[in-house]
Design an enzyme around this catalytic site. Structure first.
Site, PDB file in Angstrom:
ATOM      1  N   LYS A  54     -17.527 -29.678 -26.133  1.00 33.02           N
ATOM      2  CA  LYS A  54     -16.469 -29.417 -25.147  1.00 33.02           C
ATOM      3  C   LYS A  54     -16.384 -30.561 -24.140  1.00 33.02           C
ATOM      4  CE  LYS A  54     -16.904 -24.525 -26.015  1.00 33.02           C
ATOM      5  NZ  LYS A  54     -17.648 -23.292 -25.791  1.00 33.02           N
ATOM      6  N   GLN A  98     -21.305 -20.855 -21.026  1.00 32.16           N
ATOM      7  CA  GLN A  98     -21.600 -20.747 -22.459  1.00 32.16           C
ATOM      8  C   GLN A  98     -22.394 -19.464 -22.741  1.00 32.16           C
ATOM      9  OE1 GLN A  98     -20.363 -22.942 -24.742  1.00 32.16           O
ATOM     10  NE2 GLN A  98     -21.144 -21.538 -26.296  1.00 32.16           N
ATOM     11  N   ASP A 121     -11.762 -19.751 -19.879  1.00 31.09           N
ATOM     12  CA  ASP A 121     -12.283 -19.218 -21.139  1.00 31.09           C
ATOM     13  C   ASP A 121     -11.883 -17.741 -21.309  1.00 31.09           C
ATOM     14  OD1 ASP A 121     -13.689 -19.590 -23.506  1.00 31.09           O
ATOM     15  OD2 ASP A 121     -15.592 -18.896 -22.673  1.00 31.09           O
TER      16      ASP A 121
END
Ligand code: NAP
Length: 282
Positions: A54, A98, A121
């Site tokens: 990313k 994450q 996200d």
């Protein structure tokens, strides 16, 4: 019949080149690049690789990134404190935590520390509610990527029978809701579903989001169906028995090179959107 293969890399590249243009315009107007902050707790090699991918992608598209790491022994309160600090940092536009995180961490508490305007996200309950209600907000990236793939191949979900196998809050549930919002008739399947083969065999659109290698058999696929395989299992294996499914489907995503690339592309596109929105609001 042999299916046409959905080229996720090409679709992702189109999203990324549009994102690069918007990032450059933002930098020209504001004097700074949009910035994604990543938070990695622990040293799981796969999570480390995902975060690295990313941040590398940020660089190639013209975004800044900040990589924050905490030890695997970190407590929920420490992760929440870091995320809360990033939430008020004006140089950060998007926050990615994450996951999965180590077992002692209350993931929901950490996610809820992300301010919804930086939730690129799409993991907060506010983002989920916005998506479910059709309000403005950031979608969960993989489900949004799947909708990009369908659009790129002119698949109109309206009136189609869509079967989503998997009901996780980041993937199965939201992709079903996005399909419903586009007027598909949606059925969810999960580990307690009885007669999975029969349900899948009625689908015009199958979305596999399980995490079990080749669980969905090719023989279950209706002739001419569209098969989207979001599964990603060790050894680059999807949740669908690809070769056999491709003989019956009209369109199919490969693993790798299908759903995966669009996830990061959506994440970066949403980071630029967050930066633009923050600039307008300022
Ligand atoms: P998850 O949270 O483990 O959820 C898996 C879902 O599959 C659950 O709803 C579970 O049902 C269901 N399930 C498990 N066994 C089943 C069975 N035998 N029959 C039917 N349903 C079954 O997984 P996830 O995070 O959604 O991820 C799913 C897959 O997508 C994984 O391979 C993951 O690596 C991949 N993924 C890919 C991307 C990408 O960017 N391409 C992003 C995210 C995830 P219950 O709810 O009843 O337990």
């Amino acid at each position: 019949m042999s299916a046409d293969v959905i080229d996720g890399i090409a679709v992702a590249n189109r999203i990324l080149s549009d994102t690069a243009v918007r990032a450059a315009q933002f930098a020209e107007i504001t004097g700074r690049k949009p910035c994604l902050a990543t938070v990695l707790v622990g040293d799981d090699p796969a999570s480390h690789t995902y975060v690295q991918m990313k941040t590398n992608r940020c660089r190639t598209v013209g975004l800044n990134s900040q990589a924050h790491r905490l030890p695997k022994t970190a407590a929920t309160v420490e992760v929440v404190a870091l995320v809360a600090k990033l939430a008020t940092d004006n140089t950060v536009d998007g926050i990615l935590v994450q996951h999965p995180m180590p077992p002692q961490i209350d993931e929901r508490q950490v996610f809820e520390a992300i301010t919804p305007t930086k939730d690129v996200d799409g993991v907060t309950s506010a983002s989920f509610a916005a998506m479910a209600l059709g309000d403005k907000g950031f979608a969960s990236c993989t489900p949004a990527g799947i909708m990009h793939l369908l659009d790129a191949y002119d698949v109109d979900p309206a009136g189609q029978r869509a079967v989503v196998v998997g009901r996780s809050s980041i993937l199965g549930k939201p992709v079903g809701m996005l399909l419903l919002a586009r007027d598909a008739t949606v059925t969810y399947c999960h580990s307690k579903t009885v007669g999975l083969a029969g349900v899948v065999s009625e689908a015009d659109i199958v979305v596999a989001a399980v995490g079990r290698p080749r669980l969905i058999k090719g023989s279950w696929i209706k002739s001419g169906a569209i098969v989207v395989d979001a599964g990603y299992n060790p050894g680059n294996i999807g949740d669908v028995e690809y070769t056999a499914a491709a003989r019956r489907a009209r369109l199919i995503t490969p693993v790798p090179g299908g759903v995966g690339p669009t996830t990061i592309a959506v994440l970066l596109a949403q980071t630029v959107e967050a930066a633009e929105a923050a600039h307008i609001a300022a």
